[in-house]
Design an enzyme around this catalytic site. Structure first.
Site, mmCIF file in Angstrom:
data_model
loop_
_atom_site.group_PDB
_atom_site.id
_atom_site.type_symbol
_atom_site.label_atom_id
_atom_site.label_comp_id
_atom_site.label_asym_id
_atom_site.label_seq_id
_atom_site.Cartn_x
_atom_site.Cartn_y
_atom_site.Cartn_z
ATOM 1 N N TYR A 93 0.846 -1.197 0.000
ATOM 2 C CA TYR A 93 0.000 0.000 0.000
ATOM 3 C C TYR A 93 0.879 1.245 0.000
ATOM 4 C CZ TYR A 93 -4.649 2.031 0.497
ATOM 5 O OH TYR A 93 -5.844 2.675 0.253
ATOM 6 N N SER A 94 0.710 2.117 -0.989
ATOM 7 C CA SER A 94 1.425 3.382 -1.096
ATOM 8 C C SER A 94 2.931 3.122 -1.143
ATOM 9 C CB SER A 94 1.022 4.313 0.044
ATOM 10 O OG SER A 94 1.455 5.637 -0.192
#
Length: 302
Positions: free
Chosen positions: A120-121
């Site tokens: 994530y990210s």
């Protein structure tokens, strides 16, 4: 500190004493390894743990009983005091190295286990770098080679990137409404050799993987695309990859998407994390395993 081989030898000796018969070492190793193992990597400034990758990690664990999981230990920082002031570039470099080391090491120990990556990210960025190579010159990675071994790449069956800053429009695995690029985009025409294993989720309003201005969109991919990501992962796993309920090793705790790291318990299970800079979970391993240092950011019960 005993090696994996020494630990296996001890297990074989104990098995021989208990049964009076020789035991196949390869069989013992296979019984200890899960059919599926999921690696999760969190977003910037989130405390050690899974962060927002937990949504999809949990979906995989629930869909495939016996699946194990672990979070990559790395700074996940962007210069903020809350994460030690480590620069984003140094965090990405450390994270990419930590991800590659964790994946390679697990595959070496469990060569038949199917691996799933959920980032994530910034967590997506380090998995992107580890799986696809190509370097990350904006963050100081000039080596363009894929840091995973060929065997580890083969073992990775699916990779989910959510809010990846390396996103650029036109990649064959892109999903979402973004038609521009992230703040550390891949160059035009980039080709990932593992493209068929990836789904990368990014919407136009996201200011990190795209050029939008709504940070809330950046945090919503698990809810918006989680089931779609799970369906892709299921399609990538072999028919024999899942174990029936009650079969094989199980994760001692489900990861959570809270902003604080979660501890799997007072002692860590076989293959679990037991140390590394920033690690706040258990440092003692279950009986029969020892905590071995893999890198500055990652130690594992082996």
């Amino acid at each position: 500190m005993p090696s994996v081989k020494e630990t296996l030898t001890l297990l074989l000796s104990q098995a021989f004493l208990a049964t009076g018969s020789p035991v196949d070492g390869e069989t013992v190793v296979k019984r200890q390894c899960p059919a599926i193992h999921v690696f999760g990597a969190r977003e910037t400034t989130v405390s050690q743990g899974y962060g927002s990758s937990a949504t999809v990690v949990n979906l995989v664990i629930q869909a495939h009983p016996g699946t194990t999981s672990e979070a990559i230990v790395y700074p996940a920082c962007g210069g903020q005091a809350s994460c030690g002031g480590i620069s984003y570039a140094n965090s990405v470099v450390n994270g990419t190295n930590a991800a590659a080391a964790a994946i390679n090491n697990f595959h070496n120990s469990c060569p038949d286990t199917q691996l799933v990556l959920v980032g994530y990210s910034q967590g997506a960025q380090i998995f992107d770098n580890a799986l696809c190579g190509g370097g990350d010159p904006g963050e100081g990675i000039t080596n363009t080679a894929v840091p995973l071994t060929a065997g580890a790449v083969s073992a990775v069956k699916a990779a989910i990137f959510m809010g990846d800053p390396r996103n650029i429009h036109g990649l064959p695995y892109n999903v979402g409404t973004c038609t521009t690029q992230g703040f550390d985009a891949r160059p035009a025409g980039f080709v990932c050799p593992s493209a068929s294993k990836i789904k990368s989720y990014c919407d136009a309003a996201d200011p990190y993987c795209c050029t939008g201005n709504d940070p809330n969109v950046h945090q919503g991919y698990g809810q918006e695309y989680g089931q779609q990501a799970l369906a892709f992962i299921n399609s990538q796993l072999s028919s024999g990859g899942s174990q029936p309920p009650g079969g094989g090793p199980t994760s001692t705790s489900r990861p959570t998407s809270t902003r604080t790291g979660s501890s799997p318990g007072p002692t860590q299970t076989h293959w679990g994390q037991c140390g590394g800079q920033g690690w706040t979970g258990p440092t003692q391993c279950e009986s029969g395993t020892t905590c071995q240092v893999i890198s500055q950011w990652y130690s594992q019960c082996l």
